[in-house]
Scaffold this motif. Structure first.
Motif, PDB file in Angstrom:
ATOM      1  N   ASP A   1       5.032   5.033  -4.295  1.00  0.00           N
ATOM      2  CA  ASP A   1       5.248   5.461  -5.684  1.00  0.00           C
ATOM      3  C   ASP A   1       4.406   6.698  -5.954  1.00  0.00           C
ATOM      4  O   ASP A   1       3.262   6.788  -5.529  1.00  0.00           O
ATOM      5  N   THR A   2       4.994   7.657  -6.610  1.00  0.00           N
ATOM      6  CA  THR A   2       4.263   8.861  -6.987  1.00  0.00           C
ATOM      7  C   THR A   2       4.353   9.031  -8.487  1.00  0.00           C
ATOM      8  O   THR A   2       5.121   8.339  -9.154  1.00  0.00           O
ATOM      9  N   LYS A   3       3.605   9.973  -9.023  1.00  0.00           N
ATOM     10  CA  LYS A   3       3.596  10.204 -10.462  1.00  0.00           C
ATOM     11  C   LYS A   3       5.022  10.469 -10.953  1.00  0.00           C
ATOM     12  O   LYS A   3       5.741  11.256 -10.365  1.00  0.00           O
ATOM     13  N   ASN A   4       5.419   9.796 -12.004  1.00  0.00           N
ATOM     14  CA  ASN A   4       6.723   9.945 -12.662  1.00  0.00           C
ATOM     15  C   ASN A   4       7.895   9.387 -11.867  1.00  0.00           C
ATOM     16  O   ASN A   4       9.030   9.530 -12.286  1.00  0.00           O
ATOM     17  N   LEU A   5       7.662   8.771 -10.697  1.00  0.00           N
ATOM     18  CA  LEU A   5       8.753   8.204  -9.888  1.00  0.00           C
ATOM     19  C   LEU A   5       8.398   6.777  -9.501  1.00  0.00           C
ATOM     20  O   LEU A   5       7.309   6.504  -9.011  1.00  0.00           O
ATOM     21  N   ARG A   6       9.340   5.876  -9.732  1.00  0.00           N
ATOM     22  CA  ARG A   6       9.165   4.488  -9.312  1.00  0.00           C
ATOM     23  C   ARG A   6      10.406   4.089  -8.513  1.00  0.00           C
ATOM     24  O   ARG A   6      11.456   4.679  -8.678  1.00  0.00           O
ATOM     25  N   TYR A   7      10.254   3.090  -7.662  1.00  0.00           N
ATOM     26  CA  TYR A   7      11.433   2.552  -6.996  1.00  0.00           C
ATOM     27  C   TYR A   7      11.336   1.036  -6.986  1.00  0.00           C
ATOM     28  O   TYR A   7      10.264   0.459  -7.102  1.00  0.00           O
ATOM     29  N   TRP A   8      12.490   0.411  -6.891  1.00  0.00           N
ATOM     30  CA  TRP A   8      12.535  -1.040  -6.861  1.00  0.00           C
ATOM     31  C   TRP A   8      13.815  -1.500  -6.184  1.00  0.00           C
ATOM     32  O   TRP A   8      14.779  -0.758  -6.048  1.00  0.00           O
ATOM     33  N   SER A   9      13.778  -2.728  -5.711  1.00  0.00           N
ATOM     34  CA  SER A   9      14.963  -3.370  -5.138  1.00  0.00           C
ATOM     35  C   SER A   9      14.953  -4.820  -5.614  1.00  0.00           C
ATOM     36  O   SER A   9      13.938  -5.317  -6.103  1.00  0.00           O
ATOM     37  N   TYR A  10      16.066  -5.506  -5.445  1.00  0.00           N
ATOM     38  CA  TYR A  10      16.118  -6.904  -5.858  1.00  0.00           C
ATOM     39  C   TYR A  10      15.157  -7.739  -5.028  1.00  0.00           C
ATOM     40  O   TYR A  10      14.532  -8.658  -5.532  1.00  0.00           O
ATOM     41  N   ALA A  11      14.993  -7.416  -3.745  1.00  0.00           N
ATOM     42  CA  ALA A  11      14.051  -8.140  -2.891  1.00  0.00           C
ATOM     43  C   ALA A  11      12.633  -8.028  -3.456  1.00  0.00           C
ATOM     44  O   ALA A  11      11.886  -9.003  -3.494  1.00  0.00           O
ATOM     45  N   MET A  12      12.277  -6.824  -3.925  1.00  0.00           N
ATOM     46  CA  MET A  12      10.949  -6.641  -4.505  1.00  0.00           C
ATOM     47  C   MET A  12      10.809  -7.459  -5.786  1.00  0.00           C
ATOM     48  O   MET A  12       9.778  -8.081  -6.025  1.00  0.00           O
ATOM     49  N   LEU A  13      11.871  -7.467  -6.617  1.00  0.00           N
ATOM     50  CA  LEU A  13      11.823  -8.216  -7.866  1.00  0.00           C
ATOM     51  C   LEU A  13      11.697  -9.714  -7.624  1.00  0.00           C
ATOM     52  O   LEU A  13      11.066 -10.427  -8.393  1.00  0.00           O
ATOM     53  N   LEU A  14      12.292 -10.205  -6.536  1.00  0.00           N
ATOM     54  CA  LEU A  14      12.234 -11.627  -6.201  1.00  0.00           C
ATOM     55  C   LEU A  14      10.966 -11.986  -5.438  1.00  0.00           C
ATOM     56  O   LEU A  14      10.725 -13.145  -5.123  1.00  0.00           O
ATOM     57  N   GLY A  15      10.138 -10.986  -5.138  1.00  0.00           N
ATOM     58  CA  GLY A  15       8.890 -11.231  -4.425  1.00  0.00           C
ATOM     59  C   GLY A  15       9.100 -11.484  -2.944  1.00  0.00           C
ATOM     60  O   GLY A  15       8.233 -12.038  -2.271  1.00  0.00           O
ATOM     61  N   GLU A  16      10.261 -11.081  -2.428  1.00  0.00           N
ATOM     62  CA  GLU A  16      10.550 -11.306  -1.009  1.00  0.00           C
ATOM     63  C   GLU A  16       9.971 -10.174  -0.170  1.00  0.00           C
ATOM     64  O   GLU A  16       9.476  -9.183  -0.687  1.00  0.00           O
ATOM     65  N   ASN A  17      10.093 -10.316   1.112  1.00  0.00           N
ATOM     66  CA  ASN A  17       9.630  -9.302   2.061  1.00  0.00           C
ATOM     67  C   ASN A  17      10.307  -7.967   1.721  1.00  0.00           C
ATOM     68  O   ASN A  17      11.473  -7.929   1.364  1.00  0.00           O
TER      69      ASN A  17
END
Length: 168
Positions: free
Chosen positions: A7-23
């Motif tokens: 993650d850098t300033k002003n940019l975020r990323y996410w995936s459903y796996a991340m939201l579910l706390g998975e690998n």
């Protein structure tokens, strides 16, 4: 498997796996979403697009180039107008000419003897959508009226909502 950037300033990323706390290993057909903060966009996309979805392909590559940063939304520059000057205020500093970015303030001044309505200057702000918080007329500065000059000279309080009439 390809990992997204940190993650850098002003940019975020996410995936459903991340939201579910998975690998967070990304496999074929996994999706990831990149999002920019308000007033920022992914550089190679239109300013109105602040997010990008990418899918992990069978060859281990992502379907879209991964952004590593977001850039500020830009507002259009103002065309030159007669008897009008402007200054751009960025992070507390003034500039005569510059790119106008999200949250920058642009203050317009009139030459002596000219005014913007009944004022000597007006300030607009560049908004997150790439426009300004108020719309300006094409010819901003007009010759100051004789009546207003007289009232100012006499230090008479001028009320914008009152109509003045000079009686001879």
């Amino acid at each position: 498997e390809q990992q997204p950037p940190e993650d850098t300033k002003n940019l975020r990323y996410w995936s459903y796996a991340m939201l579910l706390g998975e690998n967070t290993e990304y496999l074929y057909q996994d999706e990831i979403t990149f999002e920019c903060d308000l007033g920022f966009h992914i550089p190679w996309l239109d300013q109105s697009e602040s997010s990008l979805h990418s899918t992990c392909q069978a060859n281990g590559q992502w379907s879209h180039e991964m952004p590593s940063l977001c850039t500020s939304v830009l507002c259009p520059l103002f065309p030159e107008q007669p008897h009008t000057l402007f200054r751009v205020r960025k992070s507390g500093r003034n500039y005569r000419q510059s790119l106008i970015e999200y949250t920058d303030q642009v203050t317009f001044y009139c030459d002596e003897g000219y005014e913007i309505g009944d004022r000597q200057n007006v300030t607009v702000v560049c908004t997150a959508n790439g426009g300004y918080n108020i719309e300006l007329p094409p010819n901003l500065c007009h010759r100051e009226s004789s009546l207003i000059k007289i009232l100012r000279h006499l230090q008479f309080p001028i009320d914008r909502d009152v109509k003045y009439q000079l009686v001879y």
